[in-house]
Design a protein around this motif. Structure first.
Motif, short mmCIF file in Angstrom:
data_model
loop_
_atom_site.label_atom_id
_atom_site.label_comp_id
_atom_site.label_asym_id
_atom_site.label_seq_id
_atom_site.Cartn_x
_atom_site.Cartn_y
_atom_site.Cartn_z
N PRO A 101 58.63 83.75 71.39
CA PRO A 101 57.38 83.14 72.27
C PRO A 101 56.12 83.90 71.90
N GLN A 102 56.38 85.34 71.99
CA GLN A 102 55.31 85.99 71.81
C GLN A 102 54.36 86.15 70.37
N TYR A 103 55.19 85.38 69.39
CA TYR A 103 54.41 85.07 67.91
C TYR A 103 53.30 84.05 68.34
N TYR A 104 53.39 83.15 69.09
CA TYR A 104 52.75 82.02 69.12
C TYR A 104 50.90 82.50 69.40
N PRO A 105 50.91 83.33 70.51
CA PRO A 105 49.46 83.93 70.45
C PRO A 105 48.87 84.31 69.22
N LEU A 106 49.68 85.13 68.18
CA LEU A 106 49.31 85.92 67.00
C LEU A 106 48.72 84.74 66.28
N ILE B 121 45.11 83.86 64.38
CA ILE B 121 45.04 84.14 62.93
C ILE B 121 44.32 82.58 62.49
N LEU B 122 45.03 81.77 63.18
CA LEU B 122 44.62 80.46 62.76
C LEU B 122 43.03 79.99 62.96
N LEU B 123 42.59 80.56 64.18
CA LEU B 123 41.07 80.33 64.38
C LEU B 123 40.34 81.10 63.44
N GLN B 124 40.99 82.35 63.13
CA GLN B 124 40.06 83.31 62.19
C GLN B 124 39.98 82.58 61.03
N THR B 125 40.99 81.97 60.38
CA THR B 125 41.10 81.46 59.13
C THR B 125 40.19 80.23 59.01
N LEU C 114 35.27 77.39 57.61
CA LEU C 114 34.09 76.17 58.08
C LEU C 114 32.82 76.89 58.30
N GLN C 115 32.76 78.09 58.57
CA GLN C 115 31.60 78.93 58.60
C GLN C 115 30.53 78.32 59.55
N GLN C 116 29.37 77.71 58.88
CA GLN C 116 28.50 77.27 60.07
C GLN C 116 28.90 76.00 60.76
N ASP C 117 30.12 75.28 60.36
CA ASP C 117 30.64 74.25 60.76
C ASP C 117 31.47 74.68 62.11
N TRP C 118 31.78 75.87 62.16
CA TRP C 118 32.79 76.56 63.24
C TRP C 118 31.79 76.72 64.40
N THR C 119 31.47 75.86 65.04
CA THR C 119 30.62 75.88 66.23
C THR C 119 31.66 76.28 67.58
N ASP C 120 30.84 76.44 68.71
CA ASP C 120 31.77 76.54 69.91
C ASP C 120 32.37 75.41 70.30
N PRO D 214 38.29 86.90 72.94
CA PRO D 214 39.47 86.65 72.00
C PRO D 214 40.26 85.34 72.39
N PHE D 215 41.02 85.02 71.24
CA PHE D 215 41.56 83.67 71.79
C PHE D 215 42.74 83.82 72.71
N VAL D 216 43.29 84.76 73.06
CA VAL D 216 44.41 85.10 74.09
C VAL D 216 44.48 86.57 74.37
N SER D 217 44.78 86.92 75.58
CA SER D 217 44.89 88.22 76.04
C SER D 217 45.97 89.33 75.31
#
Length: 603
Positions: A264-269, A273-277, A282-288, A328-331
């Motif tokens: 289960p602890q791998y899911y936040p990792l 990374i998914l958001l980072q990629t 997406l660069q400028q298309d990666w809006t809030d 960050p995405f998760v704590s």
């Protein structure tokens, strides 16, 4: 969704005791209502066709709880039906007659709920088959009325099929949920054209940030894993508007990931990374707003997968309501501090440089193989002469290139390498000539060597015709032998592990002691075959014709025999432990001393 599947399963169980009459009535009803469909079966043995229909229905219902497997089966089935001449407009006709025949046989058990369950199931099946046939389902009828009246405008009794499931369908709703789904769909549409590169970057980022996750992929072909990853993302995004289907898919996916050792602890990792990629691509298309949509989607996906892995509802992961560039995405700060180091950052740089060099080398090699031979010869001679002229007289390079003979020798070496693909083609041509010349010859050792050599070079052997051939002890692991005709051939002690023998003609073949573990024999003709003491563990035997087959002492553990014709098949002493097979089909076979799917021994 599970309730509808149960209704489908229960109604088919009521049909099974009179299944032969049911399929016979189906075709009678079809030909009476739509005589134009008769031409599709002009050269068909209708008794065999009726068995195929029944087997297909059984296979469909048994696979409803495994949507990923079902999708692949139906795509293959749709592609085959296209070859038979089945047009998209025939599907509503078949659906209409299928419902009518169910109503005739189920009578008081044909309730509105059961009818609705079969209508929705049939429409889903239709879309999957049409996609397999290469038909754009978005261009198919969009309303219940059109779905049936395309063929027969005046038929008032036609059933009102609900709207078929359409993937990638947009909505005009402005609810927050739909807005987030649209953001996910739109952003992923920009990723899809570069899906392979995105998947590769994701795993590079994951392994660089969290090296301990590499152990999960130690024995994995990472190229195939990247394809699976991007296919999973496609399936996820396409299913967002069908939450019932999505929940089933993710539950199954979570269960499998647990078996692979995913904690289960791998899911936040992975989410981090998914958001980072996504941000990198997406660069400028990666809006809030886009980030928040993916955060919410990923947390929902995680919860569904964890429920599938645990078998019960888990505590929900808190979803972020606001997105801050610094948040960050998760704590998981402590994990980040533990696993991110200067050495790992250096590894990322080295990996990126290696990837760049590899891409440059691949491009140069691509250009090299594309150039004509004369251009390579002239270019090599000029290049080597230039090196000789500029090289210092005392260097190794100058000594190596000294004189015209040395340069000529190196040019010849370059040409030899350049002509390697042509020599390979010539070799393959000679191998096929050997096989063709052995046609009609029972024993030919040269044919065996030629087949083995072609398979080692991963050349498909699809459509091979060699009836009565003696191919004993042949070694063809992972071979593509789909649609072959090896009727009455001798393949005793052959190694066909992981081979594809789908739709093959293998009647009366001798497979004694052969290794067919993990082989695909779906829809193959194996009547009167001798599989005594053969290894068919984990094999795919879906809808395979095994009438009067000898499977005495055969290892069929974990094999899939859904929809197989087992009439008069001999399973004496066979191992069927954990095999997927219908009990009613087994009742047609001889099972004395066989180990049954539940582990018991048949008396």
């Amino acid at each position: 969704m599970s309730l509808k599947i149960e209704l489908i399963e229960q109604s088919l169980e009521l049909i099974k005791p009179k299944s032969r009459d049911f399929v016979h009535s189906f075709y009678q009803n079809l030909f009476i209502a739509y005589p134009e469909t008769k031409r599709l079966f002009a050269k068909t043995d209708m008794k065999n066709q009726e068995k195929k229909l029944l087997n297909s229905l059984v296979l469909l219902v048994e696979s409803l709880r495994q949507p990923i497997i079902l999708k692949q089966i139906l795509a293959d089935l749709g592609a085959r039906h296209k070859q038979y001449g089945t047009l998209p407009q025939y599907y509503p006709l078949v659906g209409e007659i299928l419902l009518k025949t169910f109503a005739d046989y189920l009578q008081q058990d044909w309730t509105d709920e059961v009818k609705q369950a079969w209508i929705e199931t049939y429409n889903t099946v239709t879309n999957m088959m049409l996609e397999g046939a290469g038909v754009d389902t978005s261009l198919q009828p969009q309303t219940p009325q059109t779905a049936t009246t395309v063929i027969q405008q005046e038929r008032e009794s036609a059933p009102q099929f609900p709207k078929p499931i359409q993937l990638n369908k947009k909505t005009t709703s402005t609810s927050p949920e739909n807005i987030q789904i649209e953001l996910v769909e739109q952003s992923f549409a920009k990723i899809e054209p570069q899906g392979s590169a995105f998947a590769a970057s994701f795993y590079q980022n994951l392994f660089a940030a969290y090296p301990e996750t590499q152990q999960l992929f130690a024995k994995t072909d990472i190229g195939k894993q990247e394809k699976k990853f991007i296919n999973s993302l496609v399936l996820l995004v396409e299913s967002l508007r069908q939450p019932e289907i999505l929940k089933q898919i993710l539950a199954d996916l979570g269960s499998r990931h647990k078996q692979y050792g995913t904690l289960p602890q791998y899911y936040p990792l992975v989410g981090d990374i998914l958001l980072q990629t996504f941000a990198e691509y997406l660069q400028q298309d990666w809006t809030d707003e886009v980030k928040q949509a993916w955060v919410t989607t990923y947390n929902t996906v995680t919860n569904m997968m964890l429920e599938g892995a645990s078998g019960h509802t888990v505590n929900k992961i808190p979803l972020e309501t606001e997105v801050s560039p610094k948040k960050p995405f998760v704590s998981f700060d402590r994990l980040n501090a533990k696993f991110k180091s200067n050495q790992e950052k250096q590894t990322v740089k080295i990996t990126s440089l290696a990837s760049l060099l590899r891409s440059i080398l691949d491009k140069l090699l691509e250009e090299f193989w594309a150039l004509p031979t004369w251009a390579v010869a002239v270019g090599s001679a000029f290049f080597l002469s230039f090196l000789y002229l500029v090289a210092d007289d005392e260097t190794f390079l100058a000594e190596l290139l000294e004189g015209a003979d040395a340069i000529s020798l190196l040019v010849a070496l370059v040409l030899y390498i350049k002509e390697t693909p042509d020599r390979k083609k010539e070799f393959h041509y000679q191998a096929w000539s050997t096989i063709d010349n052995a046609n009609g010859v029972k024993v030919s050792y040269a044919r065996i060597l030629a087949l083995q050599d072609l398979n080692e070079d991963r050349v498909p052997l699809k459509g091979l015709i060699a009836p009565n051939a003696n191919l004993a002890k042949i070694n063809l692991p992972k071979a593509d032998l789909s649609d072959v005709n090896l009727t009455k051939a001798n393949l005793s002690n052959a190694n066909l592990s992981h081979a594809n023998l789908g739709n093959a003609l293998l009647a009366r073949v001798n497979f004694t002691d052969a290794n067919l573990s993990y082989a695909n024999l779906g829809f193959a003709k194996l009547s009167y075959v001798n599989l005594s003491s053969a290894n068919l563990s984990h094999a795919n035997l879906v809808c395979t014709d095994l009438r009067d087959a000898n499977l005495s002492g055969t290892n069929l553990s974990r094999a899939n025999l859904s929809g197989a014709d087992l009439h008069n098949a001999y399973f004496t002493g066979a191992n069927l432990k954990d095999a997927k097979v219908n009990e009613s089909d087994l009742r047609q076979a001889y099972l004395k001393g066989a180990t049954m799917p539940d582990g018991s021994t048949h008396p």
